[in-house]
Design a protein around this motif. Structure first.
Motif, short mmCIF file in Angstrom:
data_model
loop_
_atom_site.label_atom_id
_atom_site.label_comp_id
_atom_site.label_asym_id
_atom_site.label_seq_id
_atom_site.Cartn_x
_atom_site.Cartn_y
_atom_site.Cartn_z
N VAL A 202 3.96 -10.41 -11.15
CA VAL A 202 3.27 -9.36 -11.89
C VAL A 202 2.62 -8.42 -10.87
CG1 VAL A 202 1.49 -8.77 -13.57
CG2 VAL A 202 2.78 -10.92 -13.81
N LEU A 203 2.96 -7.14 -10.99
CA LEU A 203 2.33 -6.12 -10.15
C LEU A 203 1.43 -5.28 -11.04
CD1 LEU A 203 1.92 -4.39 -7.63
CD2 LEU A 203 4.06 -3.20 -8.19
N THR A 204 0.12 -5.32 -10.79
CA THR A 204 -0.80 -4.51 -11.57
C THR A 204 -1.28 -3.34 -10.71
OG1 THR A 204 -2.78 -5.80 -10.96
CG2 THR A 204 -1.55 -6.48 -12.93
N ILE A 205 -1.39 -2.19 -11.35
CA ILE A 205 -1.79 -0.95 -10.68
C ILE A 205 -3.01 -0.41 -11.40
CG2 ILE A 205 -1.06 1.35 -10.00
CD1 ILE A 205 1.86 0.42 -10.27
N VAL A 285 0.13 5.45 -9.99
CA VAL A 285 1.48 5.12 -10.45
C VAL A 285 2.52 5.85 -9.62
CG1 VAL A 285 3.08 5.31 -12.41
CG2 VAL A 285 0.71 4.60 -12.80
N GLU A 286 2.24 7.09 -9.25
CA GLU A 286 3.23 7.90 -8.56
C GLU A 286 3.13 7.81 -7.04
OE1 GLU A 286 3.55 11.82 -10.12
OE2 GLU A 286 3.73 11.12 -12.18
N HIS A 287 2.20 7.02 -6.54
CA HIS A 287 2.08 6.87 -5.09
C HIS A 287 3.32 6.15 -4.55
CE1 HIS A 287 0.49 5.84 -1.16
NE2 HIS A 287 -0.59 6.56 -1.41
N PRO A 288 3.90 6.64 -3.47
CA PRO A 288 5.11 5.99 -2.92
C PRO A 288 4.92 4.51 -2.61
CG PRO A 288 4.76 8.13 -1.89
CD PRO A 288 3.55 7.86 -2.73
N ALA A 289 3.72 4.11 -2.22
CA ALA A 289 3.49 2.71 -1.88
C ALA A 289 3.59 1.80 -3.10
CB ALA A 289 2.11 2.55 -1.23
N SER A 290 3.29 2.32 -4.28
CA SER A 290 3.41 1.51 -5.50
C SER A 290 4.88 1.19 -5.77
CB SER A 290 2.79 2.25 -6.69
OG SER A 290 1.40 2.43 -6.51
N TRP A 291 5.72 2.21 -5.68
CA TRP A 291 7.15 1.99 -5.86
C TRP A 291 7.71 1.08 -4.77
CZ3 TRP A 291 11.23 1.93 -8.82
CH2 TRP A 291 12.51 1.94 -8.24
N ALA A 292 7.27 1.25 -3.55
CA ALA A 292 7.78 0.44 -2.44
C ALA A 292 7.45 -1.04 -2.64
CB ALA A 292 7.21 0.94 -1.12
N LEU A 293 6.23 -1.33 -3.11
CA LEU A 293 5.86 -2.72 -3.34
C LEU A 293 6.67 -3.31 -4.49
CD1 LEU A 293 4.27 -5.25 -2.88
CD2 LEU A 293 2.31 -4.20 -4.04
N ALA A 294 6.84 -2.55 -5.55
CA ALA A 294 7.65 -3.04 -6.67
C ALA A 294 9.07 -3.31 -6.23
CB ALA A 294 7.63 -2.03 -7.81
N ARG A 295 9.62 -2.43 -5.42
CA ARG A 295 11.00 -2.60 -4.94
C ARG A 295 11.12 -3.88 -4.10
NH1 ARG A 295 15.35 -3.15 -4.94
NH2 ARG A 295 17.16 -1.78 -4.67
N ARG A 296 10.12 -4.14 -3.30
CA ARG A 296 10.14 -5.36 -2.47
C ARG A 296 10.06 -6.60 -3.33
NH1 ARG A 296 6.03 -8.26 -0.28
NH2 ARG A 296 4.45 -6.61 -0.41
N LEU A 297 9.25 -6.56 -4.39
CA LEU A 297 9.12 -7.73 -5.27
C LEU A 297 10.41 -7.99 -6.06
CD1 LEU A 297 5.50 -7.18 -6.63
CD2 LEU A 297 6.27 -8.87 -4.95
N ILE A 298 11.15 -6.94 -6.36
CA ILE A 298 12.44 -7.12 -7.02
C ILE A 298 13.43 -7.81 -6.07
CG2 ILE A 298 14.43 -5.92 -8.02
CD1 ILE A 298 12.45 -3.67 -8.82
N GLN A 299 13.40 -7.43 -4.83
CA GLN A 299 14.37 -7.93 -3.86
C GLN A 299 14.01 -9.30 -3.28
OE1 GLN A 299 14.26 -4.61 -1.12
NE2 GLN A 299 16.06 -3.67 -2.03
N SER A 300 12.73 -9.66 -3.31
CA SER A 300 12.30 -10.89 -2.66
C SER A 300 12.71 -12.14 -3.44
CB SER A 300 10.78 -10.86 -2.49
OG SER A 300 10.12 -10.81 -3.74
#
Length: 300
Positions: A202-205, A285-300
């Motif tokens: 779970v990623l909360t923002i 929500v639109e910060h690039p770091a939020s997307w980057a962390l979500a992308r890493r959690l999908i791939q991990s």
């Protein structure tokens, strides 16, 4: 329902922008006064954001979060001034279904993503995320939570339905990415369904895990449930096993103008905490770091 409410609000804003300066002109008021009425309507949301920033600044004094400089507050305010109208006056009222759900676009066995919005928002908050997920062929579902002003617990069945859709299409637990109140809906779902094994992470923002001082002004049931020290949050916390927090990754900001003091957006015991400086609530929500962390959690 929320889209219709925000359509009315956006049209009322546009009407005020047109009618007030026109009425002043027809009354023979000087051009400076006519321009002043137009400017007032244009900057009304900016003034409201400035007020919430001041409230957050006052609440954050002595908080455990890193202190924000005046420059960072101004940067966060300006970013929200640009982002908030796009979200509340355009995407959510008029573009709610611009990006349909994509539960079947990913490969079997590849985790999907459930996107949960927060208070007074709908699924269109995630339009940019949904376009990215579709481009990368990652399955996703983004429900619009309802009732708009009801209990947080009442939104749990919608999250359950979204998780089931991704479970059926991918065969594996999804990642849940939740903004603001959406993170509390996720915690309520985990409690009701005992669903720890059905979620990848779970990623909360900007979620008010410990409540927010702004909720003292709330008039709705779900708003009051987010009050600091409130009964709903206390009951939720007592029902959670100690190891559940380890499934959470929390993004927060010291310039969040909705969830403050800032450290209330961090769930104690979370696996990972990411602080985004100079970033306000919706802009997180639109910060690039939020997307980057979500992308890493999908791939991990």
């Amino acid at each position: 329902m929320l889209a219709w409410i925000q359509r009315v609000l956006s049209l009322a804003w546009l009407a005020a922008l047109l009618v007030l300066p026109l009425r002043a002109a027809l009354r023979g008021e000087p051009p400076l006064a006519v321009a002043g009425w137009a400017a007032l309507v244009l900057v009304a949301h900016a003034l409201w954001l400035a007020l919430t920033m001041l409230m957050a600044w006052a609440a954050n004094r002595g908080d455990a979060s890193p202190p924000a400089s005046l420059r960072q507050w101004l940067q966060a305010w300006w970013g929200e001034v640009l982002t908030a109208p796009r979200v509340f006056f355009w995407r959510q009222p008029w573009r709610t279904q611009a990006e349909p759900d994509g539960p079947d676009i990913g490969a079997p066995g590849q985790p999907g993503v459930v996107l949960l919005h927060g208070f007074f928002c709908n699924r269109a908050l995630w339009n940019l995320w949904m376009a990215r997920l579709r481009a990368e062929r990652i399955a996703f579902v983004a429900p619009s939570l309802a009732p708009v002003f009801g209990s947080i617990d009442d939104a749990v069945p919608l999250l359950e339905a979204a998780v089931q859709r991704l479970e059926q299409s991918t065969g594996v637990p999804p990642l849940i990415v939740a903004h603001s109140m959406g993170g509390l809906v996720t915690r309520a779902w985990l409690r009701q369904q005992q669903a720890d094994g059905r979620v990848r992470a779970v990623l909360t923002i900007g979620t008010p895990h410990g409540g927010t001082a702004l909720a003292r002004l709330a008039m709705s049931e779900n708003g009051r449930q987010m009050q600091r020290g409130g009964g709903w949050l206390a009951t939720l916390s007592k029902a959670e096993p100690v190891d559940r927090a380890a499934r959470f990754h929390c993004i927060y900001g010291h310039c969040d103008n909705i969830v403050f003091p800032a450290s209330t957006a961090v769930l104690p015991g979370a696996a990972e905490v990411l602080h985004l400086p100079a970033t306000a609530h919706v802009d997180l929500v639109e910060h690039p770091a939020s997307w980057a962390l979500a992308r890493r959690l999908i791939q991990s």
